[in-house]
Design an enzyme around this catalytic site. Structure first.
Site, mmCIF file in Angstrom:
data_model
loop_
_atom_site.group_PDB
_atom_site.id
_atom_site.type_symbol
_atom_site.label_atom_id
_atom_site.label_comp_id
_atom_site.label_asym_id
_atom_site.label_seq_id
_atom_site.Cartn_x
_atom_site.Cartn_y
_atom_site.Cartn_z
ATOM 1 N N ASP A 32 0.850 -1.200 0.000
ATOM 2 C CA ASP A 32 0.000 0.000 0.000
ATOM 3 C C ASP A 32 0.881 1.244 0.000
ATOM 4 O O ASP A 32 2.090 1.155 0.227
ATOM 5 C CB ASP A 32 -0.930 0.005 1.238
ATOM 6 C CG ASP A 32 -2.206 0.802 1.009
ATOM 7 O OD1 ASP A 32 -2.119 1.979 0.599
ATOM 8 O OD2 ASP A 32 -3.297 0.251 1.237
ATOM 9 N N TYR A 153 -13.710 6.153 -13.372
ATOM 10 C CA TYR A 153 -13.873 5.053 -12.409
ATOM 11 C C TYR A 153 -14.619 3.850 -13.025
ATOM 12 O O TYR A 153 -14.054 2.746 -13.078
ATOM 13 C CB TYR A 153 -14.554 5.561 -11.137
ATOM 14 C CG TYR A 153 -14.636 4.502 -10.055
ATOM 15 C CD1 TYR A 153 -13.490 4.031 -9.415
ATOM 16 C CD2 TYR A 153 -15.858 3.948 -9.681
ATOM 17 C CE1 TYR A 153 -13.564 3.036 -8.432
ATOM 18 C CE2 TYR A 153 -15.937 2.971 -8.694
ATOM 19 C CZ TYR A 153 -14.788 2.517 -8.079
ATOM 20 O OH TYR A 153 -14.863 1.532 -7.115
ATOM 21 N N LYS A 157 -13.039 -0.024 -13.999
ATOM 22 C CA LYS A 157 -13.556 -1.282 -13.450
ATOM 23 C C LYS A 157 -14.143 -2.171 -14.553
ATOM 24 O O LYS A 157 -14.028 -3.400 -14.508
ATOM 25 C CB LYS A 157 -14.603 -0.986 -12.370
ATOM 26 C CG LYS A 157 -14.033 -0.251 -11.158
ATOM 27 C CD LYS A 157 -12.936 -1.053 -10.440
ATOM 28 C CE LYS A 157 -12.526 -0.417 -9.118
ATOM 29 N NZ LYS A 157 -11.492 -1.168 -8.407
#
Ligand SMILES: NC(=O)c1ccc[n+]([C@@H]2O[C@H](COP(=O)([O-])OP(=O)(O)OC[C@H]3O[C@@H](n4cnc5c(N)ncnc54)[C@H](O)[C@@H]3O)[C@@H](O)[C@H]2O)c1
Length: 260
Positions: A32, A153, A157
């Site tokens: 991360d 976005y 996806k």
């Protein structure tokens, strides 16, 4: 004990997944921007290269499963860099280590937003693998304001779910015996959504875009449980799927005849 790599392990779905895996006795290496074993920025080719090298080093070249949950939802081109290339390029770099496992598995986190209106041009550019071209399209969407910029976005996806379906049957994945799947959550209460969901107006805005017949938002651990099963040795035959875990959003939007 299996070795799991979890991206986005510093928060939300990735964090819940890493915690559940550890509770169940598995070894987890988190990746991360902060708050994980490996600090990495998956938004750039250089950041991904460094992340791959560090992941291979810490895992000593043998990885049993990867769960790719890192992602952002901003009306910016950066969204496609993290959500698409930050998943696909990173995973491709880990293929040699996955093929050392007796039961390698991979799952990525897509979204119910993959069914929302998106930019076909951007999805095609992402699937072509041309990051510069995709970022140029993403940037032009971004410059048209937040509403158009948001298309980054769902496009990221949509492309990710299509990539999973396309790649799962290739020699690189099926040939190496690796089931490759996506989970597609509806609205989950995490740092990504907490602010929006904290007001009645925000909740109404989210719910208008994400119909949820079961009528409750999900917790990160609910998504984690599905990710754990998909990447466990129990999953021998599910591959190439995007599994909507969305309180009925997919069923509402696509209806009962998605096979025609
Ligand atoms: N929360 C929701 O309602 C929801 C719904 C559908 C899909 N998702 C997806 O679930 C995944 C996890 O999101 P979440 O809700 O847990 O959000 P979150 O913000 O709590 O966690 C996302 C994590 O990704 C990390 N990350 C972001 N950019 C990164 C980068 N460049 N390099 C490395 N790590 C980076 C963040 O630091 C953070 O820890 C995302 O892919 C998101 O798109 C979330």
């Amino acid at each position: 004990m299996r070795t799991y790599i979890v991206t986005g392990a510093g928060s939300g779905i990735g964090m819940a997944t890493a915690e559940l895996l550890r509770e169940r006795g598995q070894k987890v290496i988190g990746v991360d921007l902060r708050g994980a074993e490996i600090t990495a920025d998956l938004s750039t080719p250089e950041g991904r290269k460094a992340a791959i090298e560090e992941t291979l080093r810490l895992s000593e070249g043998k990885i049993d499963a990867v769960i790719a949950a890192a992602g952002i939802s901003a009306p910016k081109a950066l969204t496609v860099a993290v959500n698409f290339f930050g998943v696909t390029q990173y995973l491709e770099g880990l293929l040699p280590a996955l093929s050392q496992s007796e039961a390698p598995r991979v799952a990525v986190v897509s979204s119910m937003a993959s069914l929302q209106p998106n930019s076909v041009e951007l999805v095609d550019a992402l699937l072509s693998g041309d990051e510069d071209a995709a970022l140029a399209i993403g940037k032009s969407l971004e410059e048209q304001g937040p509403r158009t910029g948001y298309l980054n976005y769902p496009s990221s996806k949509r492309a990710l779910s299509r990539w999973v379906r396309r790649e799962c049957i290739t020699p690189a994945w099926a040939g190496a015996g690796i089931p490759l799947n996506a989970v597609a959550p509806g609205t989950v209460i995490t740092n990504m959504t907490r602010e929006m969901l904290s007001t009645e107006e925000g909740r109404a805005g989210v719910d208008a875009h994400v119909p949820m017949p079961l009528n409750y938002h999900s917790e990160a651990v609910v998504i984690a449980k599905l990710l754990l099963w998909l990447t466990s040795e129990e999953n021998t035959h599910v591959t190439g799927q995007t599994i909507y875990i969305d309180g009925g959003a997919d069923a509402s939007l696509r209806g009962d005849d998605i096979w025609s």
